[in-house]
Scaffold this motif. Structure first.
Motif, short mmCIF file in Angstrom:
data_model
loop_
_atom_site.label_atom_id
_atom_site.label_comp_id
_atom_site.label_asym_id
_atom_site.label_seq_id
_atom_site.Cartn_x
_atom_site.Cartn_y
_atom_site.Cartn_z
N LEU A 365 1.21 -0.98 -0.02
CA LEU A 365 -0.08 -0.04 0.02
C LEU A 365 0.50 1.60 0.25
O LEU A 365 1.78 1.14 0.41
N PRO A 366 0.54 2.17 -0.49
CA PRO A 366 1.71 3.70 -1.00
C PRO A 366 1.59 4.42 0.34
O PRO A 366 2.32 4.90 0.87
N TRP A 367 0.74 4.31 1.50
CA TRP A 367 0.96 5.01 3.04
C TRP A 367 1.54 6.67 2.51
O TRP A 367 2.23 6.86 3.13
N ASP A 368 0.43 6.93 1.54
CA ASP A 368 0.79 8.33 1.67
C ASP A 368 0.56 9.41 2.04
O ASP A 368 0.67 10.89 2.09
N GLU A 369 -0.14 9.55 3.18
CA GLU A 369 -0.91 10.36 3.87
C GLU A 369 -0.48 10.55 5.14
O GLU A 369 -0.11 11.12 5.86
N GLY A 370 -0.83 9.82 6.20
CA GLY A 370 -1.07 9.74 7.57
C GLY A 370 0.29 8.92 7.96
O GLY A 370 0.33 9.03 9.39
N ASN A 371 1.35 8.17 6.77
CA ASN A 371 2.23 7.53 7.54
C ASN A 371 2.24 6.92 8.95
O ASN A 371 1.11 5.80 8.49
N VAL A 372 3.04 6.50 9.41
CA VAL A 372 3.25 5.33 10.61
C VAL A 372 1.47 5.48 11.41
O VAL A 372 1.22 4.39 11.55
#
Length: 481
Positions: A365-372
């Protein structure tokens, strides 16, 4: 009769020394071998680059390398030219540049090459072993490398965290606290772990307070009274004397979260504190002396705020004596499995296990907004659908999976060409990037792709057909060098 098993086992290191002066090689080896510690060194003395390159490939591990900056003309190169290759072959090696010239250019060349320290040949150091072991300890902490022969300065293991990025910061913190640094700047997108860093700092502060304040959560009209305190009658509602957080942090640290949200007036007032270590309560004319060190965090790059005129450059310079930069999760995806396993162990109701398929999907998944933070919240949501404490792929929220589809559509154009580089045209808020910002983004992605571990400035400048000095300036602005 003394048992052979009672003898102490000596530590043994391999040190390779490159210098075109045989006398210098002999004198240095004599100093190393004369050490009175229970340490043994295997010293390899080399007089030319050809033999040096051959030898470094014949060893599985070399602990130290001492390289003469200026070799004889027949080599047509200097010791700096070999640093990158040496580090590729021996990632944990300590590289020490050596020269008779104690000049700024020699130091700058050593720094730019990625050396750990500079040793002047003029310095008549007898305790050279102590010196290089101290350099090694400092360099390993800076790189975030733990080693069995390096004693730990850590006092607490009470803060739970995971991931290589935070581990490196954790190992740096004692070095920072024991230094003369009075201000540390932490930058990272929302959800990358800035608050965890504050907690880690707090766990190392043994003899003083550690005060936290979120500058964005307090109205600008109240922030100054909260920071500086006030005296009775200073304004309506000031019914008694009250100290501010700056006074409360005297002898310790003050954590300024969301420091970019400080008003113009608060920035001026804070600048005076950083310059003079004095604080004046509202309604009072006499300043009070304090001794406070600062940890400032921002999810917006303060350098860009300075360029826009929204943050004072002089304050930014004082807050950034040293910096900790947290990359977004999308740029450190190798850490995702460790983070997932960590959250599975520490989430309420756990420990949980996760199916291999679910792990694979989450890693893609990209995880390009909320990070960890977004990853953690996704795992929490997955526990609603757990069976026997096992998290399955069907528990991944639909909105998270939908982001992957959107991300794939955006990258579809270049998915069949591995040599292309995708850059953004808008920022995190959807605002169009300027041409200059897109050029910086392209250079940043180019360097990540072709120089993932260490940038070779000369090689990159040659390929990009620009001056090495120009590229160096651009890299420093991008905080890549």
């Amino acid at each position: 009769m003394k048992s052979v098993f009672s003898r102490e086992i000596k530590e043994e290191y391999i040190l390779i020394h490159l210098d075109d002066d045989p006398l210098e090689l002999k004198n240095f080896a004599r100093k190393i071998q004369a050490n009175k510690k229970n340490i043994s060194f295997k010293i390899i003395s080399v007089v030319n680059l050809f033999d040096f390159k051959r030898i470094i490939r014949s060893f599985k591990k070399i602990d130290f390398a001492v390289l003469d900056i200026f070799l004889s003309e027949k080599d047509h190169k200097n010791g700096i030219s070999i640093v990158s290759e040496l580090r590729d072959l021996h990632p944990e090696i300590i590289v020490l540049m050596s020269s008779n010239l104690d000049d700024p250019d020699s130091i700058l060349q050593s720094l730019n090459a990625g050396a750990d320290e500079f040793l002047s040949k003029k310095l008549k150091t007898e305790n050279i072993v102590d010196k290089i072991l101290t350099i090694r300890k400092s360099a390993y902490l800076k790189r975030g490398i733990e080693h069995k022969n390096i004693p730990s300065d850590r006092k607490y293991d009470t803060i739970d965290f995971a991931g290589e990025s935070l581990k490196k910061v954790y190992l740096r913190i004692p070095q920072i606290i024991n230094s003369a640094i009075t201000a540390v700047y932490v930058e990272g997108e929302s959800g990358t772990g800035k608050e965890i860093i504050a907690d880690l700092f707090s766990s190392f502060i043994l003899n003083g307070p550690f005060i936290k304040i979120n500058c964005g959560s307090i109205a600008p009209s109240l922030l100054e009274s909260v920071l500086f305190g006030y005296v009775k009658g200073a304004f309506t509602g000031a019914i008694s004397h009250k100290s501010g957080l700056l006074e409360d942090a005297n002898g310790g640290w003050l954590f300024l979260d969301e420091v970019s949200s400080l008003s113009a007036n608060a920035q001026v007032a804070l600048l005076r504190v950083l310059e003079n270590q004095e604080v004046t309560r509202i309604g009072e004319s006499t300043p009070r002396k304090i001794n406070v060190r600062f940890l400032a965090a921002s999810n917006i790059p303060l350098s860009s705020q300075v360029e826009k005129g929204e943050f004072r450059n002089d304050l930014w310079q004082r807050l950034c004596e040293t910096e900790i930069l947290l990359k977004p999760l999308r740029e450190r995806k190798k850490e995702i499995p460790d983070l997932i396993l960590f959250f599975c162990q520490t989430m309420q109701g756990g420990p949980y296990r996760i199916e291999k398929t679910a792990m694979n999907v989450l890693c893609q998944l990209p995880w390009d907004e909320g990070n960890v933070r977004e990853l953690r919240n996704c795992l929490r949501a997955m526990t609603e659908h757990q069976s026997d404490k096992v998290l399955s792929p069907m528990g991944i929220p639909e909105r998270i999976l939908a982001k992957s589809k959107k991300h794939d559509e955006q990258n579809e154009i270049i998915s069949d060409c591995k040599n292309n580089i995708l850059i953004r045209t808008t920022d995190e808020n959807g605002k169009a990037l300027t041409f200059k910002q897109m050029c910086d983004e392209l250079l940043d992605k180019y360097l990540q792709k072709f120089y993932p571990s260490k940038i070779n400035l000369s090689d990159a400048a040659k390929k990009l057909k620009i001056a090495r000095s120009t590229l160096q300036i651009k890299c420093k602005k991008l905080k890549k060098y």
